[in-house]
Design a protein around this motif. Structure first.
Motif, mmCIF file in Angstrom:
data_model
loop_
_atom_site.group_PDB
_atom_site.id
_atom_site.type_symbol
_atom_site.label_atom_id
_atom_site.label_comp_id
_atom_site.label_asym_id
_atom_site.label_seq_id
_atom_site.Cartn_x
_atom_site.Cartn_y
_atom_site.Cartn_z
ATOM 1 N N LEU A 260 0.818 -1.201 0.000
ATOM 2 C CA LEU A 260 0.000 0.000 0.000
ATOM 3 C C LEU A 260 0.858 1.259 0.000
ATOM 4 C CD1 LEU A 260 -2.832 -0.993 2.490
ATOM 5 C CD2 LEU A 260 -2.625 -1.465 0.045
ATOM 6 N N GLU A 261 0.273 2.353 -0.509
ATOM 7 C CA GLU A 261 0.977 3.630 -0.546
ATOM 8 C C GLU A 261 1.302 4.106 0.860
ATOM 9 O OE1 GLU A 261 -1.759 6.029 -2.729
ATOM 10 O OE2 GLU A 261 -1.040 5.333 -4.674
ATOM 11 N N ALA A 262 0.399 3.841 1.784
ATOM 12 C CA ALA A 262 0.628 4.201 3.188
ATOM 13 C C ALA A 262 0.032 3.088 4.043
ATOM 14 C CB ALA A 262 -0.008 5.546 3.528
ATOM 15 N N GLY A 263 0.885 2.201 4.529
ATOM 16 C CA GLY A 263 0.377 1.101 5.324
ATOM 17 C C GLY A 263 1.065 -0.209 4.989
ATOM 18 N N PRO A 264 0.544 -1.312 5.493
ATOM 19 C CA PRO A 264 1.167 -2.622 5.295
ATOM 20 C C PRO A 264 0.838 -3.199 3.917
ATOM 21 C CG PRO A 264 -0.844 -2.861 6.547
ATOM 22 C CD PRO A 264 -0.662 -1.389 6.316
ATOM 23 N N ALA A 265 1.274 -4.421 3.696
ATOM 24 C CA ALA A 265 0.964 -5.140 2.454
ATOM 25 C C ALA A 265 -0.310 -5.957 2.656
ATOM 26 C CB ALA A 265 2.115 -6.046 2.068
ATOM 27 N N ILE A 266 -0.984 -6.237 1.537
ATOM 28 C CA ILE A 266 -2.179 -7.078 1.554
ATOM 29 C C ILE A 266 -1.954 -8.228 0.573
ATOM 30 C CG2 ILE A 266 -4.654 -7.217 1.057
ATOM 31 C CD1 ILE A 266 -4.920 -4.310 1.782
ATOM 32 N N THR A 267 -2.249 -9.443 1.021
ATOM 33 C CA THR A 267 -2.147 -10.625 0.163
ATOM 34 C C THR A 267 -3.482 -10.853 -0.527
ATOM 35 O OG1 THR A 267 -0.519 -11.637 1.643
ATOM 36 C CG2 THR A 267 -1.631 -13.089 0.082
ATOM 37 N N THR A 268 -3.451 -11.064 -1.838
ATOM 38 C CA THR A 268 -4.670 -11.249 -2.631
ATOM 39 C C THR A 268 -4.603 -12.550 -3.409
ATOM 40 O OG1 THR A 268 -3.825 -10.144 -4.621
ATOM 41 C CG2 THR A 268 -4.781 -8.737 -2.909
ATOM 42 N N GLN A 302 -2.791 -5.326 13.523
ATOM 43 C CA GLN A 302 -3.157 -4.886 14.866
ATOM 44 C C GLN A 302 -3.838 -3.524 14.755
ATOM 45 O OE1 GLN A 302 0.048 -4.576 17.725
ATOM 46 N NE2 GLN A 302 -1.368 -4.898 19.432
ATOM 47 N N CYS A 303 -5.011 -3.414 15.371
ATOM 48 C CA CYS A 303 -5.822 -2.201 15.235
ATOM 49 C C CYS A 303 -6.373 -1.761 16.591
ATOM 50 C CB CYS A 303 -6.994 -2.452 14.269
ATOM 51 S SG CYS A 303 -6.510 -2.950 12.602
ATOM 52 N N ARG A 304 -7.003 -0.590 16.567
ATOM 53 C CA ARG A 304 -7.659 -0.071 17.755
ATOM 54 C C ARG A 304 -9.061 0.397 17.361
ATOM 55 N NH1 ARG A 304 -5.812 1.003 22.616
ATOM 56 N NH2 ARG A 304 -3.673 0.641 21.886
ATOM 57 N N VAL A 305 -10.036 0.137 18.212
ATOM 58 C CA VAL A 305 -11.419 0.527 17.926
ATOM 59 C C VAL A 305 -11.558 2.041 18.079
ATOM 60 C CG1 VAL A 305 -13.837 0.293 18.602
ATOM 61 C CG2 VAL A 305 -12.322 -1.709 18.660
ATOM 62 N N ALA A 306 -11.950 2.702 16.982
ATOM 63 C CA ALA A 306 -12.155 4.149 17.014
ATOM 64 C C ALA A 306 -13.615 4.498 17.277
ATOM 65 C CB ALA A 306 -11.701 4.776 15.704
ATOM 66 N N GLY A 307 -14.532 3.593 16.911
ATOM 67 C CA GLY A 307 -15.946 3.871 17.117
ATOM 68 C C GLY A 307 -16.799 2.683 16.731
ATOM 69 N N ASP A 318 -15.377 0.849 13.480
ATOM 70 C CA ASP A 318 -14.386 1.680 12.801
ATOM 71 C C ASP A 318 -13.040 1.451 13.467
ATOM 72 O OD1 ASP A 318 -13.192 3.637 11.226
ATOM 73 O OD2 ASP A 318 -13.737 5.253 12.603
ATOM 74 N N LEU A 319 -12.039 1.037 12.674
ATOM 75 C CA LEU A 319 -10.743 0.653 13.226
ATOM 76 C C LEU A 319 -9.626 1.541 12.685
ATOM 77 C CD1 LEU A 319 -11.222 -3.184 12.705
ATOM 78 C CD2 LEU A 319 -11.268 -2.011 14.905
ATOM 79 N N THR A 320 -8.682 1.859 13.552
ATOM 80 C CA THR A 320 -7.471 2.560 13.140
ATOM 81 C C THR A 320 -6.282 1.686 13.531
ATOM 82 O OG1 THR A 320 -7.330 3.729 15.266
ATOM 83 C CG2 THR A 320 -8.529 4.819 13.494
ATOM 84 N N GLY A 321 -5.070 2.091 13.132
ATOM 85 C CA GLY A 321 -3.894 1.311 13.471
ATOM 86 C C GLY A 321 -3.065 1.008 12.247
ATOM 87 N N GLU A 322 -2.555 -0.226 12.164
ATOM 88 C CA GLU A 322 -1.733 -0.607 11.018
ATOM 89 C C GLU A 322 -2.464 -0.368 9.700
ATOM 90 O OE1 GLU A 322 0.921 -4.191 11.084
ATOM 91 O OE2 GLU A 322 -0.322 -4.691 12.824
ATOM 92 N N LEU A 323 -3.753 -0.700 9.679
ATOM 93 C CA LEU A 323 -4.570 -0.515 8.481
ATOM 94 C C LEU A 323 -5.952 0.005 8.898
ATOM 95 C CD1 LEU A 323 -4.548 -1.006 5.359
ATOM 96 C CD2 LEU A 323 -5.835 -3.092 5.837
ATOM 97 N N PRO A 324 -6.265 1.259 8.618
ATOM 98 C CA PRO A 324 -7.618 1.750 8.924
ATOM 99 C C PRO A 324 -8.643 0.978 8.107
ATOM 100 C CG PRO A 324 -6.110 3.572 8.457
ATOM 101 C CD PRO A 324 -5.414 2.299 8.033
ATOM 102 N N LEU A 325 -9.686 0.484 8.731
ATOM 103 C CA LEU A 325 -10.695 -0.297 8.024
ATOM 104 C C LEU A 325 -11.978 -0.347 8.823
ATOM 105 C CD1 LEU A 325 -10.054 -4.134 8.284
ATOM 106 C CD2 LEU A 325 -8.855 -2.503 9.682
ATOM 107 N N ALA A 326 -13.030 -0.872 8.190
ATOM 108 C CA ALA A 326 -14.321 -1.062 8.842
ATOM 109 C C ALA A 326 -14.619 -2.550 8.889
ATOM 110 C CB ALA A 326 -15.421 -0.326 8.082
ATOM 111 N N ALA A 327 -15.210 -2.991 9.998
ATOM 112 C CA ALA A 327 -15.593 -4.392 10.152
ATOM 113 C C ALA A 327 -17.056 -4.445 10.589
ATOM 114 C CB ALA A 327 -14.710 -5.075 11.187
ATOM 115 N N TRP A 346 -7.045 -7.519 16.994
ATOM 116 C CA TRP A 346 -6.352 -7.999 15.787
ATOM 117 C C TRP A 346 -7.411 -8.255 14.721
ATOM 118 C CZ3 TRP A 346 -1.071 -8.422 15.283
ATOM 119 C CH2 TRP A 346 -0.328 -8.250 16.454
ATOM 120 N N ALA A 347 -7.163 -7.784 13.519
ATOM 121 C CA ALA A 347 -8.100 -7.954 12.413
ATOM 122 C C ALA A 347 -7.489 -8.891 11.372
ATOM 123 C CB ALA A 347 -8.411 -6.610 11.766
#
Length: 359
Positions: A260-268, A302-307, A318-327, A346-347
């Protein structure tokens, strides 16, 4: 000007051919639209993107700036007054005449086109019958329900037999239950409409159900267009990804790995090289309070719950951390994990649940 000048050269064939250029202070709208008779095109975009400005330009309520053009069925319209254009408009608040009955509201359009009063009322009665509102012919707008008023507004627009139908957030004023029923009815009427229809909406479901093609506008320009399923499968901006409910990232692919441009790698699962987008739904994300040791998922962050917020019958995290994402989790799963803002989690996402495609 020459015969090939894009402003003066008439397009061949029927339908809509437009470049909507409008300048207002620092804002500039520049959107190209084309559609064949029978097409329903939805303009989607965030607030301030220029959707309503585009609709007003099509209706003639906002003049085009230099470089703009508007042709309909081979006839140039950008110099034609609004009242002389073969265009029907359904406004968000319907704008029915409060002192006229439903019948006379619909008859108003044909009367303005020179149709005798008796014939115009006969045509209006036929439209009321078609809309399932025959018993409300003598009813004034204030005594109509929201769904009934919306159908009268559509009938009034269609009664003039327009070659271009414009709908500005036509379902926004309805409650959720009425919206469901009226959306299905509107889809039926649009399917029978033989000219071009342009729908402005911020609701992705309205767009997906009612339109054949979506045109997404951001900051006054088109950022993506295509069929509803194409847009849903391959969003190209954060706004579109949020609209269709996907996590979206951009990076550089090397085989099955996307850095990623800003963040970790993703396996596809897809094997690609070069600039790509990677998307996956919030429902593909699994959360763990401790680092999982037996998970088969190739992606772990590894993430942290933002909301947390209710999202349909689930909880959107809503998660922030290594990779901001929604679950998306069930209420039970959320409670069992003891999630609250600030919680460390952990996500994981399986590679098979991601989708990578060229940027």
């Amino acid at each position: 000007m020459t015969e090939t000048d894009p402003v003066t050269a008439a397009p061949s064939g029927k339908g809509l051919d437009a470049r909507l250029v409008v300048r207002r202070g620092s804002f500039r709208l520049d959107v190209e639209l084309s559609a064949a008779p029978g097409d329903v095109v939805a303009l989607l975009g965030p607030n301030g993107a220029g959707k309503t400005t585009a609709l007003r330009a099509l209706a003639g309520l906002t003049p085009l700036s230099e470089g703009g053009r508007l042709w309909l069925d081979g006839v140039r319209l950008d110099r034609t007054p609004p009242e002389s254009r073969p265009v029907g408009v359904v406004f968000q608040d319907y704008l029915l005449f409060p002192h006229l009955s439903a019948l006379d509201n619909i008859a108003f359009g044909p009367r303005c086109r020179g149709v005798p009063k008796a014939e115009a009322r006969t045509q209006a009665a036929a439209w009321l019958e078609r809309m399932g509102l025959a018993e409300f012919a003598g009813t004034r707008p204030r005594r109509l329900s929201g769904g009934q008023a919306q159908r009268v507004a559509v009938a009034r627009a269609l009664a003039t037999r327009p070659r271009l139908l414009l709908l500005d957030e036509p379902l926004a004023a309805l409650d959720a239950r009425t919206r469901l029923d009226v959306r299905a009815q509107l889809r039926h009427h649009l399917a029978d409409f033989e000219a071009v229809a342009v729908l402005v909406t911020h609701d992705p479901l309205d767009a997906m159900v009612l339109a054949d093609r979506l045109v997404v506008v951001e900051d006054g320009r088109v950022v993506q267009e295509g069929g509803p399923s194409d847009i849903a499968r391959g969003p190209r901006t954060d706004y579109i990804a949020q609209l269709v409910g996907l996590n979206l990232y951009r990076g550089e692919a090397e085989g099955h790995t996307v850095r990623l441009e800003a963040g970790p790698a993703i396996t596809t699962t897809e094997r690609l090289d070069g600039p790509v987008f990677v998307a996956f739904p919030p429902g593909a994300v699994t959360l763990h309070r401790d680092r999982p040791s037996g998970s088969s998922a190739r992606n772990l962050w590894q993430c942290r719950v933002a909301g947390l917020e209710t999202h349909g019958d689930q909880i959107r995290v809503d998660l922030t951390g290594e990779l901001p994402l929604a679950a998306d989790l069930t209420t039970v799963a959320t409670a069992e994990l003891g999630l609250r803002p600030g919680s460390s989690v952990w996500a994981t996402v399986k590679a098979a649940q991601t989708h990578a495609y060229p940027a």
